[in-house]
Design a protein around this motif. Structure first.
Motif, short mmCIF file in Angstrom:
data_model
loop_
_atom_site.label_atom_id
_atom_site.label_comp_id
_atom_site.label_asym_id
_atom_site.label_seq_id
_atom_site.Cartn_x
_atom_site.Cartn_y
_atom_site.Cartn_z
N GLN A 14 0.87 -1.17 0.00
CA GLN A 14 0.00 0.00 0.00
C GLN A 14 0.91 1.22 0.00
N ALA A 15 0.63 2.16 -0.88
CA ALA A 15 1.41 3.40 -0.94
C ALA A 15 0.43 4.57 -1.06
N GLN A 16 0.93 5.77 -0.83
CA GLN A 16 0.09 6.95 -0.98
C GLN A 16 0.37 7.59 -2.33
N ASP A 17 -0.71 7.98 -3.03
CA ASP A 17 -0.53 8.70 -4.27
C ASP A 17 -0.32 10.18 -3.97
N THR A 18 -0.20 11.01 -4.99
CA THR A 18 0.11 12.43 -4.80
C THR A 18 -1.00 13.19 -4.09
N MET A 19 -2.21 12.63 -4.07
CA MET A 19 -3.35 13.26 -3.41
C MET A 19 -3.51 12.78 -1.96
N GLY A 20 -2.63 11.89 -1.52
CA GLY A 20 -2.69 11.37 -0.17
C GLY A 20 -3.61 10.17 0.00
N LYS A 24 -2.87 0.81 -4.22
CA LYS A 24 -2.36 -0.56 -4.19
C LYS A 24 -1.32 -0.71 -5.29
N THR A 25 -0.15 -1.21 -4.91
CA THR A 25 0.92 -1.40 -5.90
C THR A 25 1.63 -2.73 -5.65
N TRP A 26 2.31 -3.19 -6.66
CA TRP A 26 3.15 -4.39 -6.57
C TRP A 26 4.59 -3.94 -6.73
N SER A 27 5.49 -4.49 -5.92
CA SER A 27 6.90 -4.15 -6.03
C SER A 27 7.73 -5.43 -6.06
N THR A 28 8.92 -5.32 -6.63
CA THR A 28 9.81 -6.47 -6.73
C THR A 28 10.27 -6.90 -5.34
N PHE A 29 10.02 -8.16 -5.01
CA PHE A 29 10.47 -8.75 -3.75
C PHE A 29 11.80 -9.47 -3.98
N TYR A 30 11.86 -10.24 -5.09
CA TYR A 30 13.05 -11.02 -5.37
C TYR A 30 13.05 -11.46 -6.82
N GLU A 31 14.23 -11.52 -7.43
CA GLU A 31 14.38 -12.09 -8.77
C GLU A 31 15.17 -13.38 -8.62
N CYS A 32 14.75 -14.41 -9.35
CA CYS A 32 15.46 -15.68 -9.24
C CYS A 32 15.22 -16.53 -10.50
N TRP A 33 15.97 -17.62 -10.59
CA TRP A 33 15.80 -18.59 -11.66
C TRP A 33 14.78 -19.63 -11.22
N ALA A 34 13.98 -20.10 -12.18
CA ALA A 34 12.92 -21.06 -11.85
C ALA A 34 12.71 -22.01 -13.02
#
Length: 106
Positions: A14-20, A24-34
């Motif tokens: 959860q993040a705040q937009d410019t209006m406060g 809801k956003t997704w961010s990179t937690f980890y990169e890996c081979w699979a």
């Protein structure tokens, strides 16, 4: 286990937009081979849209920093796979991620 696909595991934040407002956003937690194995698929209607659902199994190396992964998703080639089940493989050998992806048409 042949790990030949580079994936990004993303966490929900959860993040705040410019209006406060809360955004809801997704961010990179980890990169890996699979490794990737498509198990099944189905088509149907969801919210009056044609939808294709895919069940995919990913296998990744063991790392205790990965857990918990159940509320995260896999990003592979700009397609998103919601992680539904995480199963430990062997004795700290790796993890098996059971994921579902949905594609809407129209």
């Amino acid at each position: 286990m042949r790990l030949d696909r580079r994936i990004i595991i993303e966490s929900f934040t959860q993040a705040q937009d410019t209006m406060g407002h809360s955004a809801k956003t997704w961010s990179t937690f980890y990169e890996c081979w699979a490794s990737k194995m498509d198990k099944s698929g189905s088509e149907g209607l969801e919210n009056a849209r044609d939808t294709a659902t895919r069940l995919t199994i990913w296998k990744i190396r063991h790392n205790p920093d990965y857990l918990p992964l159940e509320k995260m998703r896999v990003n592979y080639e700009s397609r998103y796979y919601d992680i539904e089940v995480v199963k430990e493989l062997g004795r700290k050998e790796g993890y098996e991620l059971t994921t579902i992806s949905k594609d809407g048409n129209g």
